[in-house]
Scaffold this motif. Structure first.
Motif, short mmCIF file in Angstrom:
data_model
loop_
_atom_site.label_atom_id
_atom_site.label_comp_id
_atom_site.label_asym_id
_atom_site.label_seq_id
_atom_site.Cartn_x
_atom_site.Cartn_y
_atom_site.Cartn_z
N GLU A 193 5.20 98.62 49.02
CA GLU A 193 3.89 98.47 48.41
C GLU A 193 3.31 97.28 48.65
O GLU A 193 2.04 96.76 49.08
N GLU A 194 4.20 96.19 48.39
CA GLU A 194 3.68 94.83 48.65
C GLU A 194 3.29 94.38 49.96
O GLU A 194 2.24 93.55 50.18
N ASN B 242 2.34 96.76 52.18
CA ASN B 242 1.46 97.68 52.66
C ASN B 242 2.09 98.48 53.91
O ASN B 242 1.22 98.64 54.75
N GLN C 81 -0.54 101.04 55.83
CA GLN C 81 -1.36 100.14 56.70
C GLN C 81 -0.68 99.63 57.87
O GLN C 81 -1.42 99.95 59.08
N HIS C 82 0.73 99.22 58.02
CA HIS C 82 1.35 99.14 59.12
C HIS C 82 1.45 100.24 59.97
O HIS C 82 1.54 100.31 61.11
#
Length: 381
Positions: free
Chosen positions: A322-323, A325, A328-329
């Motif tokens: 989550e840190e 993301n 999104q990647h």
């Protein structure tokens, strides 16, 4: 969660009906909508022709093996194959005999997926698949699942020989043989890196090479090659076109499946199979993406927690993902893979087989599955 975007496919002769938001041609509707009905019939008819399987119990076991993971599943690879066949068959009439042959290929290509599920679930010690207990956990199975997988593979080839002859039969079997070989080599290489626990080996370059073997040929290239074979257009030139153009979008299938596994472990998506990549320390796209975008402290925490079934450690890995993301990647990864695909398509000669026009239509279908994590391409393998 990724955007739930549906992209309409534009190929010839599409009817005004839809299936899960996708327009389908009359031929695709005929072949795909009846899948759950004709699949068991083809299995029964094929078993009747195998004389050495003479006991009712053995016939019933082979039938049960063939149908366990296959009936009720969306035949995505069959869909890819029919799309390819129809696009390459613009001038020929499609009669009942050809529809039967298409149904046989849809049946067997989906059985290949089940064959891999047997092996994969054994290796991963998985508990559930498609919302039911894994095959090897059934009371009368256990390690017999190895034998069942071998029988399944041979039965698939026998079904092909019963329904196809000459060069067409040889070409179809050649595609399946390449699927078995490349996927098994890719599976071994992925497992070897995973078990090494050397996270310096978790690179996107290695992931792409292994993904091409483990996933790309089977998930994307083989359905297109089968469509070519059914049209008597499979040769070195057409094979090379599919092999090159299909590479990156084929690897994207594995990226997509790895992302789904992560969402399953995170608890935001129910796929009927519990995610296990974190517990097993898998060389996955998610882990590789994290390692290529984390700082030294995050990498240290990752090394301390990855590959453990301890719920607290699994939770910590999810927090790390989550840190950075990773969802999104994935969007960036998808765009990159399709950009490479489009560049290759734009460079195809006008007389290429399959044509640039076909690949543009095929891209839309792939977008439908890869854009939205609720449109599962394949249950993970």
């Amino acid at each position: 969660m990724l955007p739930q975007k549906l992209i309409v496919i534009c190929t010839r002769n599409f009817a005004n009906h839809t299936c899960n938001g996708k327009l389908q041609s009359p031929l695709m509707k005929t072949v795909l909508s009846g899948y759950n009905s004709y699949f068991p019939k083809i299995i029964d008819q094929s078993l009747e022709k195998v004389s050495f399987v003479y006991t009712p119990a053995m016939r019933e076991r082979i039938k049960k093996c063939s149908e366990y993971y296959t009936i009720g599943r969306n035949p995505v690879q069959g869909e890819f194959m029919v799309l390819a066949y129809e696009a390459l068959n613009k001038d020929s009439m499609i009669d009942d005999e050809m529809i039967h042959k298409l149904q046989v290929i849809v049946t067997t290509v989906e059985m290949v997926q089940t064959y891999f599920f047997f092996w994969d679930d054994l290796e991963d010690k998985s508990m559930t698949r498609l919302g039911k207990p894994c095959w090897h956990l059934l009371e009368d199975t256990g390690l017999f699942a190895f034998t069942d997988a071998c029988i399944m593979r041979s039965f698939i080839n026998d079904i092909i020989r019963q329904n196809f002859h000459g060069e067409m039969c040889a070409n179809i079997l050649s595609v399946y043989d390449k699927v078995y070989f490349t996927s098994s080599v890719g599976q071994y290489m992925e497992a070897a890196i995973s078990r090494s626990r050397n996270y310096n080996n978790y690179t996107m370059e290695s992931y792409t090479k292994i993904g091409n073997l483990r996933s790309s040929f089977y998930s994307v290239k083989s359905p297109l090659l089968l469509g070519l074979a059914l049209n008597n257009k499979l040769n070195k030139e057409s094979y090379d076109v599919v092999d090159d153009v299909g590479l990156d979008i084929g690897v994207l299938v594995q990226c997509h499946n790895d992302l789904i596994d992560y969402f399953s472990e995170k608890g935001t998506l129910n796929i009927g199979k519990s995610g296990t990549d974190i517990q097993e320390g898998k060389f996955s796209w998610v882990a590789t993406t994290f390692l290529e975008n984390c700082n030294s402290e995050q990498k240290r925490i990752f090394a301390e927690n990855y590959g453990s079934a301890d719920p607290d450690k699994v939770k910590r890995i999810i927090e790390l993902y989550e840190e950075v993301n990773v969802a999104q990647h994935y969007q960036l990864e998808q765009q990159k893979r399709f950009d490479i695909f489009n560049e290759k398509v734009s460079k195809l000669p006008k007389n290429a087989t399959p044509s640039a026009e076909f690949f543009k239509s095929f891209q839309n279908l792939l977008h439908y599955y890869s854009q939205d994590t609720t449109n599962l391409m394949y249950d993970k393998h």
